[in-house]
Scaffold this motif. Structure first.
Motif, mmCIF file in Angstrom:
data_model
loop_
_atom_site.group_PDB
_atom_site.id
_atom_site.type_symbol
_atom_site.label_atom_id
_atom_site.label_comp_id
_atom_site.label_asym_id
_atom_site.label_seq_id
_atom_site.Cartn_x
_atom_site.Cartn_y
_atom_site.Cartn_z
ATOM 1 N N LYS A 353 66.953 -128.841 19.048
ATOM 2 C CA LYS A 353 66.256 -128.384 17.856
ATOM 3 C C LYS A 353 64.776 -128.694 18.032
ATOM 4 O O LYS A 353 64.340 -129.831 17.887
ATOM 5 N N ALA A 354 64.021 -127.665 18.368
ATOM 6 C CA ALA A 354 62.585 -127.818 18.582
ATOM 7 C C ALA A 354 61.903 -126.530 18.163
ATOM 8 O O ALA A 354 62.520 -125.648 17.563
ATOM 9 N N GLY A 355 60.625 -126.409 18.492
ATOM 10 C CA GLY A 355 59.914 -125.202 18.116
ATOM 11 C C GLY A 355 59.685 -125.118 16.624
ATOM 12 O O GLY A 355 59.348 -126.107 15.969
ATOM 13 N N ILE A 367 54.270 -137.514 17.040
ATOM 14 C CA ILE A 367 53.020 -138.054 16.487
ATOM 15 C C ILE A 367 52.831 -139.507 16.900
ATOM 16 O O ILE A 367 51.736 -139.907 17.327
ATOM 17 N N VAL A 368 53.896 -140.302 16.802
ATOM 18 C CA VAL A 368 53.798 -141.724 17.148
ATOM 19 C C VAL A 368 53.409 -141.906 18.619
ATOM 20 O O VAL A 368 52.506 -142.691 18.949
ATOM 21 N N LEU A 369 54.078 -141.175 19.506
ATOM 22 C CA LEU A 369 53.751 -141.281 20.932
ATOM 23 C C LEU A 369 52.313 -140.847 21.199
ATOM 24 O O LEU A 369 51.598 -141.472 21.987
ATOM 25 N N SER A 370 51.888 -139.782 20.546
ATOM 26 C CA SER A 370 50.519 -139.289 20.753
ATOM 27 C C SER A 370 49.493 -140.287 20.245
ATOM 28 O O SER A 370 48.475 -140.535 20.905
ATOM 29 N N VAL A 371 49.746 -140.870 19.071
ATOM 30 C CA VAL A 371 48.811 -141.853 18.511
ATOM 31 C C VAL A 371 48.723 -143.080 19.425
ATOM 32 O O VAL A 371 47.623 -143.568 19.726
ATOM 33 N N PHE A 372 49.874 -143.584 19.873
ATOM 34 C CA PHE A 372 49.866 -144.723 20.792
ATOM 35 C C PHE A 372 49.062 -144.401 22.051
ATOM 36 O O PHE A 372 48.281 -145.225 22.546
ATOM 37 N N ILE A 414 48.237 -131.978 20.246
ATOM 38 C CA ILE A 414 49.680 -132.132 20.021
ATOM 39 C C ILE A 414 49.937 -132.629 18.600
ATOM 40 O O ILE A 414 50.863 -132.158 17.908
ATOM 41 N N ILE A 415 49.121 -133.573 18.131
ATOM 42 C CA ILE A 415 49.286 -134.086 16.763
ATOM 43 C C ILE A 415 49.047 -132.971 15.745
ATOM 44 O O ILE A 415 49.819 -132.798 14.784
ATOM 45 N N ILE A 416 47.985 -132.203 15.927
ATOM 46 C CA ILE A 416 47.693 -131.103 15.001
ATOM 47 C C ILE A 416 48.825 -130.085 15.008
ATOM 48 O O ILE A 416 49.190 -129.523 13.955
ATOM 49 N N LYS A 417 49.401 -129.850 16.187
ATOM 50 C CA LYS A 417 50.477 -128.864 16.310
ATOM 51 C C LYS A 417 51.696 -129.254 15.460
ATOM 52 O O LYS A 417 52.427 -128.363 14.986
ATOM 53 N N ARG A 420 50.714 -127.936 12.020
ATOM 54 C CA ARG A 420 50.421 -126.494 11.938
ATOM 55 C C ARG A 420 51.087 -125.814 13.134
ATOM 56 O O ARG A 420 50.487 -125.666 14.198
ATOM 57 N N PHE A 421 52.331 -125.401 12.937
ATOM 58 C CA PHE A 421 53.082 -124.823 14.055
ATOM 59 C C PHE A 421 52.468 -123.516 14.526
ATOM 60 O O PHE A 421 52.524 -123.190 15.717
ATOM 61 N N GLU A 422 51.868 -122.739 13.626
ATOM 62 C CA GLU A 422 51.309 -121.445 13.989
ATOM 63 C C GLU A 422 50.000 -121.554 14.761
ATOM 64 O O GLU A 422 49.435 -120.552 15.191
ATOM 65 N N MET A 423 49.491 -122.765 14.903
ATOM 66 C CA MET A 423 48.261 -122.943 15.667
ATOM 67 C C MET A 423 48.486 -122.495 17.122
ATOM 68 O O MET A 423 49.496 -122.842 17.730
ATOM 69 N N LYS A 424 47.541 -121.740 17.671
ATOM 70 C CA LYS A 424 47.667 -121.244 19.043
ATOM 71 C C LYS A 424 47.238 -122.339 20.020
ATOM 72 O O LYS A 424 46.059 -122.467 20.356
ATOM 73 N N PHE A 425 48.220 -123.113 20.430
ATOM 74 C CA PHE A 425 47.956 -124.274 21.287
ATOM 75 C C PHE A 425 47.342 -123.835 22.620
ATOM 76 O O PHE A 425 46.370 -124.438 23.091
ATOM 77 N N ALA A 426 47.901 -122.796 23.248
ATOM 78 C CA ALA A 426 47.421 -122.355 24.565
ATOM 79 C C ALA A 426 45.971 -121.885 24.478
ATOM 80 O O ALA A 426 45.151 -122.213 25.348
ATOM 81 N N ARG A 427 45.637 -121.120 23.443
ATOM 82 C CA ARG A 427 44.264 -120.624 23.309
ATOM 83 C C ARG A 427 43.281 -121.770 23.122
ATOM 84 O O ARG A 427 42.232 -121.830 23.780
ATOM 85 N N ASN A 428 43.618 -122.706 22.236
ATOM 86 C CA ASN A 428 42.712 -123.819 21.968
ATOM 87 C C ASN A 428 42.532 -124.712 23.192
ATOM 88 O O ASN A 428 41.417 -125.163 23.486
ATOM 89 N N MET A 429 43.621 -124.954 23.927
ATOM 90 C CA MET A 429 43.508 -125.789 25.117
ATOM 91 C C MET A 429 42.729 -125.067 26.210
ATOM 92 O O MET A 429 42.001 -125.703 26.986
ATOM 93 N N ALA A 430 42.859 -123.746 26.287
ATOM 94 C CA ALA A 430 42.077 -122.985 27.272
ATOM 95 C C ALA A 430 40.585 -123.104 26.971
ATOM 96 O O ALA A 430 39.765 -123.274 27.883
#
Length: 520
Positions: A353-355, A367-372, A414-417, A420-430
């Motif tokens: 269950k993801a996405g 979020i916890v892993l990213s913050v750490f 990753i935290i923002i994602k 906001r799931f609809e955020m375009k992660f690939a575009r922003n990281m590019a």
């Protein structure tokens, strides 16, 4: 008894005559072999023939002035020419350039300048890889009519760099062969080549006899052979042999993206299904596996708070030198950050269950892993800053710090994602990666390193200026050292003469030209 029966006895009724004509038995022919397959000729016109010639020349220049010798202005011209050839051909094939594709083309043109402003070989290698992928994606994006970066960018890059070019890898050879067979000049060239090939053994025999008969002829032919079969001759031969597959690749890339018949376009639903098929791990298993890691981080921060957080106050823990404190902490935390990134990628791709239907628990763990990890990166960078303030900059410190900052942006995204799931992660990281890479390339790191260390030394913060490390740098660092009178002309000239790489890879850029002017 019938008188016509010679041997006597009973004679039955006469047999019916056989059908006429009597057919011979036919062998069995499979249906697949009944009709011979005719090799399909590729679609082409004058544009493809002209493109083939220009691409072959560009491929040889790419091999010679990018793979073998990154020669500054020449390498800039090679990449710019490849972009122009691609754009002109695709425009000729009536491909439309969206605003996004035009911006992307301008960005690629800007990055071609890097070869002309720096003599740093590592930067040149990274920039060549960036331009290679960028040009492939530009051609793919124009052919697909994209107006922005795809949501499934990794799949698009796979098609742009691998699938499309190699699916038409043989098109240039087929088009060249077909066009030459229809051309009288091509047929004549073929016969001339065969004639020259046949005369080689005879010419060699005659030359050997003439050399034995006369010393003058022997000297002339020996000098001629030495000049022809020199080291440069073999270098050019190797470069030509490598240019051929490069030419086939570039031609296939352009051909496939402009001849889109039966092309497998990137389907977002197919990409979504592929990602869905990767999900095979129960979320409970993921939670169980990640929980001990999170608990370990909590214990780690509590028990080692004074040790690690002292970096933020610029205090040195008791029993440590600056070198031991920074080195021991930085590289361990760097490894932990990479491991955490791998764990987060695994969680996002392989949890059942993801996405979009990602449960709250999985978001919380992400979020916890990213913050750490961000805290660890901040701690590591604080320790590195402390070390730099004490001992100055080096290339390794600059490159690793740059990469750690890039990692921090990844974890922030990753935290923002998660919210906001609809955020375009690939575009922003590019976009983030392109900006960060531009800072790395156009800042000319070795010039920054030398300037910073000289300023620290003159202000008394640095006990000793390491001239040896400066003289081992490329002309970017040497130019800054000459401007600041930190090294002499004689020291720089001695370094230039003993540096083979400078004469093979670094003479035709702004830094090297200015160093030559200052050391004349």
């Amino acid at each position: 008894m019938d008188r016509n029966n010679t041997y006597g006895g009973f004679q039955g009724p006469p047999c019916p005559p056989p059908p006429y004509p009597q057919p011979y038995p036919q062998p069995y022919i499979p249906a697949s072999a009944a009709v011979p397959k005719v090799k399909e000729k590729p679609e082409y016109n004058k544009a493809e023939i002209v493109l083939s010639v220009f691409i072959l020349i560009a491929a040889f220049c790419f091999v010679r002035y990018v793979l073998f010798h990154a020669m500054g202005f020449i390498t800039t011209g090679v990449f710019a020419a490849i972009i122009i050839i691609s754009a002109v051909y695709m425009k000729k094939k009536e491909c439309s350039f969206s605003a996004f594709n035009k911006v992307l083309m301008v960005i690629l043109f800007i990055f071609t300048i890097v070869f002309s402003i720096t003599s740093n070989n590592l930067i040149k290698v990274l920039n060549a890889l960036f331009l290679f992928g960028g040009i492939s994606y530009l051609v793919y994006s124009v052919g697909a009519g994209n107006s922005g970066v795809e949501r499934y960018l990794p799949f698009a890059l796979t098609k742009a760099v691998f699938e499309y070019p190699f699916s038409c890898f043989d098109k240039q050879a087929a088009i060249t062969s077909d066009s030459l067979s229809k051309s009288k000049a091509g047929s004549n060239a073929k016969y001339i080549f065969i004639g020259l090939l046949l005369t080689v053994p005879l010419t060699a025999i005659v030359a050997a006899l003439l050399m034995s008969a006369d010393d003058g002829v022997e000297r002339i032919l020996t000098n001629l052979a030495d000049s022809i079969f020199s080291m440069e001759f073999w270098n050019v031969l190797i470069q030509l042999s490598l240019a051929l597959p490069c030419s086939l690749y570039m031609f296939g890339m352009l051909y496939k993206n402009t001849h889109r018949k039966d092309i497998k376009v990137l389907d977002p639903q197919v990409c979504k299904q592929k990602i869905f098929n990767m999900r095979f791990v129960s979320n409970l298993v993921v939670y169980t596996a990640v929980t001990p890691i999170c608990i370990l981080y909590v214990m780690f921060f509590i028990s080692q708070a004074n040790y690690f957080l002292s970096a933020f106050s610029n205090d040195l823990p008791e029993g440590f030198t600056y070198a031991d404190y920074a080195r021991r902490g930085f590289f361990e935390l760097f490894a932990v950050a990479l491991i955490n990134l791998g764990v987060l990628v695994f969680m996002s791709l392989h949890s059942k269950k993801a996405g979009k239907e990602k449960p709250f628990a999985l978001k919380l763990y992400s979020i916890v892993l990213s913050v750490f990890t961000i805290i660890l990166i901040a701690t590591a960078m604080s320790k590195m800053v402390m070390y730099i303030n004490r001992y100055g900059l080096t290339r390794l410190r600059v490159y690793t710090s740059w990469f750690m900052i890039l990692l921090a942006f990844v974890f922030i995204m990753i935290i923002i994602k998660q919210f906001r799931f609809e955020m375009k992660f690939a575009r922003n990281m590019a976009v983030i990666f392109t900006l960060m890479f531009a800072v790395l390339c156009f800042s000319r790191p070795e010039a920054v390193i030398v300037k910073y260390n000289i300023e620290m030394y003159r202000s008394g913060q640095l006990e000793e200026l390491d001239k040896d490390s400066i003289l081992e740098m490329s002309d970017d660092g040497l130019l800054e050292a000459l401007r600041e009178d930190a090294v002499t002309k004689e020291e720089v000239n001695e370094n230039k003469y003993r540096s083979y790489e400078r004469y093979s890879y670094g003479r035709y850029n702004i830094s090297s030209i200015m160093v030559d002017m200052l050391t004349e």
